[in-house]
Design an enzyme around this catalytic site. Structure first.
Site, short mmCIF file in Angstrom:
data_model
loop_
_atom_site.label_atom_id
_atom_site.label_comp_id
_atom_site.label_asym_id
_atom_site.label_seq_id
_atom_site.Cartn_x
_atom_site.Cartn_y
_atom_site.Cartn_z
N THR A 177 -1.70 -22.61 19.20
CA THR A 177 -3.06 -22.24 19.60
C THR A 177 -3.67 -21.24 18.62
OG1 THR A 177 -4.44 -21.24 21.30
CG2 THR A 177 -2.19 -20.43 21.17
N THR A 231 0.81 -1.23 0.00
CA THR A 231 0.00 0.00 0.00
C THR A 231 0.84 1.27 0.00
OG1 THR A 231 -1.85 -1.07 1.10
CG2 THR A 231 -1.70 1.30 1.36
N CYS A 281 -5.60 -19.05 19.74
CA CYS A 281 -5.76 -17.81 20.53
C CYS A 281 -4.70 -16.79 20.13
CB CYS A 281 -5.61 -18.10 22.01
SG CYS A 281 -6.88 -19.17 22.65
N ASP A 299 1.53 -6.60 -4.71
CA ASP A 299 0.69 -6.59 -3.52
C ASP A 299 1.21 -7.76 -2.71
OD1 ASP A 299 -1.54 -7.44 -1.76
OD2 ASP A 299 -2.62 -5.84 -2.78
N SER A 300 1.42 -7.58 -1.42
CA SER A 300 2.10 -8.63 -0.65
C SER A 300 1.25 -9.89 -0.51
CB SER A 300 2.53 -8.11 0.72
OG SER A 300 1.45 -8.06 1.62
N THR A 331 1.31 -4.72 4.08
CA THR A 331 1.07 -5.15 5.46
C THR A 331 0.45 -6.55 5.55
OG1 THR A 331 -1.11 -4.09 5.48
CG2 THR A 331 0.75 -2.77 6.26
N1 ASP Z 1 -2.79 -5.46 0.11
C1 ASP Z 1 -1.72 -4.63 0.63
C2 ASP Z 1 -0.45 -5.45 0.65
O1 ASP Z 1 -0.25 -6.22 1.54
C3 ASP Z 1 -2.07 -4.11 1.98
C4 ASP Z 1 -1.08 -3.15 2.60
O2 ASP Z 1 0.04 -2.98 2.17
O3 ASP Z 1 -1.43 -2.53 3.62
O4 ASP Z 1 0.35 -5.33 -0.26
#
Ligand code: ASP
Length: 342
Positions: A277, A13, A279, A57-58, A89
């Protein structure tokens, strides 16, 4: 002379622009960063952006991306004082975990960051995350591959993405922060890995392991699931390890004969099984309940309080190093880089 940072831009992003299909990675980031950071540039180390190709895009990350990142770091290690990886992310926690096993304790900082809103867009968190990463990239020794996000410095193999909508997107549910970046910067060096004995060796490129795609599966328990899933995991010879996402303290349906049959057949075929887990906080305690104790007698490994991302990457790492079933059983409980609490 000003310190020099290499920024490896993988996509995500932070560098995305709006397209007809939604946000997608775009090149030309060096210029866009310089424009967005304007007045703060003189207070930061100088930097060069190296764009990896293709920008992704990751969601498209595979273990071979980790190899590519370490190869690129190895190529440039002697030429820069610190390194920042810009990453999406969504799978950032996998990459920070994988890199932490591959690189171990570093003699130069390797910091990973990204953002929830693209650089240059209204209310973006990109500038503050990148400014924080640049401020830390060469000023203080940080031996762990770490994530810098929303004013926090976090150990790479303990982070999880916990929000798709908040700036506070990451947490380390089972680990303390390595640092806080507020008006003052507070770093907790004692929580970091010991400095490496020698400067990271020329042999850094040897750490760019080749991973076996598809070698690790994740099976999340639910109150009922199709039995065919079990058979396909058993029959897949490429699959050498399974992360079993269990309930609570590491409990499984010990009254379910299909499940128990699957488990013993898996181990018979010498596929490693790690108990983790579902959790968010806490770890497994195999044997605390009768419904979990059966796992210890079956040589299922405890995942302690590792994140799914760390356990998945540790298995990939050990397999890529050439460890067989027996060697992984022996090495699993070694805490390689503080990936679990002791
Ligand atoms: N879809 C994006 C990615 O992981 C999300 C991000 O970077 O916040 O490349």
């Amino acid at each position: 002379m000003k310190s020099q940072v290499l920024i490896l831009y993988t996509g995500g992003t932070i560098g995305m622009v709006q397209t007809d299909q939604g946000l997608a990675p775009a090149s030309g980031l060096q210029e866009r960063i310089e424009m967005a950071m304007g007045a703060s540039l003189p207070d930061l180390p100088s930097f060069e952006v190296l764009e990896l190709s293709p920008l992704i895009d990751s969601a498209n990350i595979t273990p071979s991306s980790w190899t590519k990142l370490v190869t690129t770091l190895a190529t440039h290690w002697q030429d820069y004082d610190g390194f920042i990886i810009l990453h999406g992310t969504d799978t950032m926690a996998y990459t920070t975990s994988a890199l932490s096993f591959m690189l171990g304790a570093c003699d130069k900082n390797v910091l990973v960051t990204g953002s929830q809103i693209p650089l240059g867009m209204n209310r973006s968190d990109a500038t503050s995350n990148l400014q924080a990463a640049l401020s830390l990239a060469c000023s203080h020794p940080i031996t762990d591959v770490s994530l810098v996000f929303d004013g926090k410095l976090m150990r790479g193999n303990r982070v999880q993405k916990v929000s798709s909508g908040r700036f506070k997107a990451f947490a380390t549910p089972n680990d303390e922060l390595l640092g806080e970046i507020a008006i003052d910067m507070q770093l907790h060096s004692k929580r970091m890995l010991d400095k490496p004995q020698e400067a990271n060796p020329q042999s850094l490129s040897e750490r760019a392991l080749t991973f076996k795609e598809g070698a690790v599966a994740v099976l999340t328990l639910h109150p009922s699931q199709p039995i065919s899933m079990y058979q396909s995991l058993l029959d897949d010879e490429n699959c050498q390890a399974i992360v079993l996402m269990t309930y609570g303290a590491g409990n499984v349906p010990d009254q379910n004969s299909a499940f128990l049959g699957f488990l013993s057949e898996t181990l018979l075929r010498k596929k490693v099984v790690v108990n983790l887990t579902q959790c968010l906080h806490g770890g497994v305690s195999q044997g605390a309940y009768a419904a979990g104790s059966i796992l210890s007698t079956m040589k299922v490994l405890s995942g302690h309080d590792m994140t799914l991302e760390a356990a998945f990457c540790k298995l990939h790492f050990l397999l890529a190093q050439g460890n067989d079933y027996q060697a992984i059983l022996e090495k699993w409980d070694t805490n390689l880089c503080n990936e679990f609490s002791v």
